[in-house]
Design a protein around this motif. Structure first.
Motif, mmCIF file in Angstrom:
data_model
loop_
_atom_site.group_PDB
_atom_site.id
_atom_site.type_symbol
_atom_site.label_atom_id
_atom_site.label_comp_id
_atom_site.label_asym_id
_atom_site.label_seq_id
_atom_site.Cartn_x
_atom_site.Cartn_y
_atom_site.Cartn_z
ATOM 1 N N GLN A 178 42.071 6.240 26.492
ATOM 2 C CA GLN A 178 40.661 6.578 26.309
ATOM 3 C C GLN A 178 40.186 6.358 24.878
ATOM 4 O O GLN A 178 39.016 6.060 24.649
ATOM 5 C CB GLN A 178 40.422 8.036 26.715
ATOM 6 C CG GLN A 178 40.699 8.321 28.173
ATOM 7 C CD GLN A 178 39.845 7.484 29.100
ATOM 8 O OE1 GLN A 178 38.620 7.556 29.055
ATOM 9 N NE2 GLN A 178 40.473 6.663 29.924
ATOM 10 N N CYS A 179 41.081 6.522 23.908
ATOM 11 C CA CYS A 179 40.668 6.346 22.501
ATOM 12 C C CYS A 179 41.883 5.987 21.652
ATOM 13 O O CYS A 179 42.314 6.760 20.796
ATOM 14 C CB CYS A 179 39.960 7.595 21.974
ATOM 15 S SG CYS A 179 40.844 9.156 22.237
ATOM 16 N N ARG A 212 41.591 6.144 17.759
ATOM 17 C CA ARG A 212 41.561 7.506 17.232
ATOM 18 C C ARG A 212 42.948 8.129 17.268
ATOM 19 O O ARG A 212 43.360 8.811 16.318
ATOM 20 C CB ARG A 212 40.580 8.347 18.053
ATOM 21 C CG ARG A 212 40.339 9.743 17.499
ATOM 22 C CD ARG A 212 39.305 10.465 18.340
ATOM 23 N NE ARG A 212 39.129 11.846 17.901
ATOM 24 C CZ ARG A 212 38.443 12.758 18.577
ATOM 25 N NH1 ARG A 212 37.854 12.422 19.726
ATOM 26 N NH2 ARG A 212 38.341 13.989 18.128
#
Length: 234
Positions: A94-95, A98
């Motif tokens: 999802q990320c 990050r």
């Protein structure tokens, strides 16, 4: 001092992993680059990069090797209560950006996850080879995460962080069970730690590790799509 093989950036090769030094444990070669092709070749042969900003690229293959067999993660009674309370939600991919940056910044002893490494693994993620796993709390905030490399039926864990108590343990339980469902043969943890051993990880010889890789990295997993949410069964 024993001299190490120097890898030219335009030569796609590695010395055999069993030629790695005993001291420091597993140091195999110096140089090369972090291209997707070289990184995949490294992982297929039980080798990974680990170096700091002031060093050239260093390649490692420690002996023994710390691994976790999917489905054999240890779940304590207190951890099972946490899982049953469903305080966390687990997702994948999802990320990624990050997650890898938080893995780099949440290490009190410093990090080997340099900007060069972030760029290299972000490219592997774009190619569908590197993956992130995210842990979200009930407020929708990121509570922990991990990234690693998947080749065939082998998953190579690279780094993990936790911003909330038990987040990394919950991640390990979910990931272990999901990899088991997909038919994965191992999760590489590289070097042992008390945290990993408490979760059911074990150490095996380099030769045994390489034997598992030889069969596993070319085997087809049962699923290829990491982009979904995992749920813990009650």
């Amino acid at each position: 001092m024993t001299s190490l093989p120097w890898i030219e950036p335009d030569k796609l090769w590695f010395p055999p992993a069993d030629e790695a030094l005993d001291d420091p444990d597993g140091l195999l070669a110096v140089g090369g680059d972090l291209s997707p092709e070289r990184l995949q070749l490294a992982y297929r042969n039980g080798i990974f990069p680990w170096f700091s900003d002031d060093q050239p690229i260093l390649w490692w293959s420690p002996d023994p090797r710390c691994i976790l067999i999917p489905g054999q993660v240890h779940v304590s009674r207190s951890l099972r209560r946490t899982l049953n309370q469903r305080r966390f939600r687990i997702t994948a991919d999802q990320c990624f950006g990050r997650i890898i940056r938080l893995c780099a910044s949440n290490r009190s002893e410093g990090t080997w996850i340099t900007d060069e490494m972030i760029d290299a693994y972000s490219e592997l993620h774009r190619l569908g080879i590197a993956h992130s796993i995210e842990v979200w709390n009930q407020n929708g905030d990121l509570a922990g995460g991990m990234y690693g490399v998947a080749l065939g039926r082998c998953f190579f864990g690279e780094s993990m962080f936790s911003l909330q108590t038990n987040a990394s343990k919950v991640l390990m339980v979910h990931l272990s069970h999901q990899l088991q469902q997909w038919g994965y043969e191992l999760m590489d943890c590289q070097v042992e730690s008390s945290h990993l051993l408490s979760m059911g990880a074990t150490t095996i010889s380099r030769s045994e590790f390489l034997s598992i890789l030889k069969a596993g990295v070319d085997a087809q997993p049962k699923a290829l799509n990491w982009d979904f949410t995992w749920q813990w069964p009650r």
